[in-house]
Scaffold this motif. Structure first.
Motif, PDB file in Angstrom:
ATOM      1  N   VAL A  66       7.703  -1.038   7.127  1.00 42.32           N
ATOM      2  CA  VAL A  66       7.635   0.397   6.816  1.00 42.32           C
ATOM      3  C   VAL A  66       8.434   1.202   7.837  1.00 42.32           C
ATOM      4  N   GLU A  67       8.349   0.848   9.102  1.00 40.27           N
ATOM      5  CA  GLU A  67       9.082   1.590  10.152  1.00 40.27           C
ATOM      6  C   GLU A  67      10.591   1.549   9.925  1.00 40.27           C
ATOM      7  N   ARG A  68      11.093   0.472   9.374  1.00 39.98           N
ATOM      8  CA  ARG A  68      12.535   0.387   9.095  1.00 39.98           C
ATOM      9  C   ARG A  68      12.951   1.305   7.951  1.00 39.98           C
ATOM     10  N   ARG A  69      11.996   1.771   7.177  1.00 38.56           N
ATOM     11  CA  ARG A  69      12.304   2.586   6.006  1.00 38.56           C
ATOM     12  C   ARG A  69      11.882   4.049   6.149  1.00 38.56           C
ATOM     13  N   VAL A  70      11.120   4.362   7.161  1.00 34.32           N
ATOM     14  CA  VAL A  70      10.614   5.721   7.368  1.00 34.32           C
ATOM     15  C   VAL A  70      10.972   6.164   8.779  1.00 34.32           C
ATOM     16  N   ASP A  71      11.510   7.366   8.920  1.00 38.63           N
ATOM     17  CA  ASP A  71      11.947   7.853  10.227  1.00 38.63           C
ATOM     18  C   ASP A  71      10.795   8.203  11.164  1.00 38.63           C
ATOM     19  N   ASP A  72       9.702   8.641  10.615  1.00 33.95           N
ATOM     20  CA  ASP A  72       8.572   9.127  11.412  1.00 33.95           C
ATOM     21  C   ASP A  72       7.577   7.989  11.672  1.00 33.95           C
ATOM     22  N   ARG A  73       7.383   7.674  12.949  1.00 34.87           N
ATOM     23  CA  ARG A  73       6.506   6.559  13.317  1.00 34.87           C
ATOM     24  C   ARG A  73       5.067   6.785  12.861  1.00 34.87           C
ATOM     25  N   GLU A  74       4.570   8.015  12.981  1.00 31.96           N
ATOM     26  CA  GLU A  74       3.200   8.317  12.560  1.00 31.96           C
ATOM     27  C   GLU A  74       3.055   8.138  11.044  1.00 31.96           C
ATOM     28  N   GLN A  75       4.043   8.573  10.302  1.00 33.02           N
ATOM     29  CA  GLN A  75       4.008   8.387   8.855  1.00 33.02           C
ATOM     30  C   GLN A  75       4.045   6.891   8.513  1.00 33.02           C
ATOM     31  N   ALA A  76       4.826   6.128   9.259  1.00 35.14           N
ATOM     32  CA  ALA A  76       4.881   4.679   9.035  1.00 35.14           C
ATOM     33  C   ALA A  76       3.503   4.058   9.256  1.00 35.14           C
ATOM     34  N   ARG A  77       2.817   4.488  10.281  1.00 33.46           N
ATOM     35  CA  ARG A  77       1.462   3.962  10.537  1.00 33.46           C
ATOM     36  C   ARG A  77       0.517   4.330   9.400  1.00 33.46           C
ATOM     37  N   GLU A  78       0.608   5.582   8.937  1.00 36.03           N
ATOM     38  CA  GLU A  78      -0.259   6.016   7.840  1.00 36.03           C
ATOM     39  C   GLU A  78       0.015   5.225   6.565  1.00 36.03           C
ATOM     40  N   LEU A  79       1.278   5.033   6.255  1.00 36.88           N
ATOM     41  CA  LEU A  79       1.623   4.274   5.051  1.00 36.88           C
ATOM     42  C   LEU A  79       1.172   2.822   5.159  1.00 36.88           C
ATOM     43  N   THR A  80       1.265   2.261   6.353  1.00 34.76           N
ATOM     44  CA  THR A  80       0.800   0.883   6.560  1.00 34.76           C
ATOM     45  C   THR A  80      -0.701   0.794   6.332  1.00 34.76           C
ATOM     46  N   MET A  81      -1.433   1.763   6.863  1.00 38.40           N
ATOM     47  CA  MET A  81      -2.883   1.752   6.672  1.00 38.40           C
ATOM     48  C   MET A  81      -3.235   1.998   5.208  1.00 38.40           C
ATOM     49  N   ASP A  82      -2.455   2.830   4.519  1.00 37.37           N
ATOM     50  CA  ASP A  82      -2.671   3.031   3.082  1.00 37.37           C
ATOM     51  C   ASP A  82      -2.485   1.718   2.334  1.00 37.37           C
ATOM     52  N   CYS A  83      -1.494   0.950   2.743  1.00 38.25           N
ATOM     53  CA  CYS A  83      -1.242  -0.356   2.130  1.00 38.25           C
ATOM     54  C   CYS A  83      -2.465  -1.262   2.280  1.00 38.25           C
ATOM     55  N   PHE A  84      -3.022  -1.304   3.476  1.00 39.59           N
ATOM     56  CA  PHE A  84      -4.179  -2.172   3.702  1.00 39.59           C
ATOM     57  C   PHE A  84      -5.451  -1.613   3.061  1.00 39.59           C
ATOM     58  N   GLU A  85      -5.504  -0.301   2.884  1.00 43.39           N
ATOM     59  CA  GLU A  85      -6.637   0.275   2.164  1.00 43.39           C
ATOM     60  C   GLU A  85      -6.612  -0.183   0.697  1.00 43.39           C
ATOM     61  N   ILE A  86      -5.426  -0.171   0.103  1.00 47.55           N
ATOM     62  CA  ILE A  86      -5.280  -0.658  -1.268  1.00 47.55           C
ATOM     63  C   ILE A  86      -5.646  -2.139  -1.330  1.00 47.55           C
ATOM     64  N   ALA A  87      -5.160  -2.885  -0.355  1.00 46.44           N
ATOM     65  CA  ALA A  87      -5.467  -4.321  -0.315  1.00 46.44           C
ATOM     66  C   ALA A  87      -6.972  -4.551  -0.198  1.00 46.44           C
ATOM     67  N   TRP A  88      -7.646  -3.756   0.594  1.00 44.09           N
ATOM     68  CA  TRP A  88      -9.099  -3.908   0.770  1.00 44.09           C
ATOM     69  C   TRP A  88      -9.822  -3.646  -0.557  1.00 44.09           C
ATOM     70  N   ARG A  89      -9.419  -2.584  -1.251  1.00 44.23           N
ATOM     71  CA  ARG A  89     -10.071  -2.253  -2.519  1.00 44.23           C
ATOM     72  C   ARG A  89      -9.872  -3.350  -3.552  1.00 44.23           C
ATOM     73  N   ARG A  90      -8.738  -4.022  -3.515  1.00 45.08           N
ATOM     74  CA  ARG A  90      -8.425  -5.045  -4.524  1.00 45.08           C
ATOM     75  C   ARG A  90      -8.651  -6.464  -4.020  1.00 45.08           C
ATOM     76  N   TYR A  91      -9.127  -6.598  -2.828  1.00 40.72           N
ATOM     77  CA  TYR A  91      -9.198  -7.911  -2.193  1.00 40.72           C
ATOM     78  C   TYR A  91     -10.213  -8.824  -2.861  1.00 40.72           C
TER      79      TYR A  91
END
Length: 185
Positions: free
Chosen positions: A23-48
């Protein structure tokens, strides 16, 4: 539930760094990259499902989709600003987005919400009426009034951008005659 959590924590530990780097390679803002990464794992948790755990490619595909959604949201916001600027400023004059952003901040929250629902979110009057809890005719009227209020603010930039600032002696002085003077303070 406990086994599911332990299995998911192992998945998170194994793949979090890789997803974050992706995500960091695709998004300029490090904080946004962290948020998107956590969103990814939130989706994974719901569907796990521990019986069919996700692989790294699935996580990266989910992260890719979230990054794409983020870019589309940003593009819609920019397009909304341009559309709103054109509606408020007229077709023959130049307009600076900073002026629009400042004017929007000076609008009452209800007016700002109506404009954002129409221009940013692309909702029609019946949909806006449903969101804000009024009749469709009232939504049209509120949208019209909000546009008029915005035009009025943009027509009088001195009032919007000029303010008094204290000097070291305690007296007031005028600051800025344009948007940048206001923003820079």
């Amino acid at each position: 539930m406990n086994d599911r959590r332990i299995a998911f924590e192992a998945l998170f530990t194994e793949h979090h760094a890789a997803v974050l780097r992706y995500v960091e390679r695709r998004v300029d803002d490090r904080e946004q990259a962290r948020e998107l990464t956590m969103d990814c794992f939130e989706i994974a948790w719901r569907r796990y499902d521990p019986g069919a755990p996700f692989s790294r490619p699935w996580l990266l595909q989910t992260a890719r989709n979230l990054v794409g959604d983020s870019y589309r949201r940003r593009d819609r916001e920019r397009e909304g600003m341009q559309t709103l600027a054109a509606a408020a400023d007229g077709p023959d004059t130049t307009f600076r987005n900073v002026d629009l952003r400042l004017a929007l901040r000076h609008l009452p929250a209800a007016d700002r919400e109506i404009l954002e629902l129409f221009y940013w979110d692309g909702l029609a009057a019946p949909e806006i009426a449903e969101v804000v809890g009024c009749r469709t005719s009232a939504a049209w009227k509120r949208l019209s009034r909000a546009r008029d209020a915005l035009r009025s603010l943009l027509a009088e930039p001195r009032e919007l951008h000029t303010r008094s600032a204290p000097t070291p002696s305690g007296t007031a002085r005028q600051v800025g005659g344009g948007a940048m003077g206001y923003v820079m303070d």
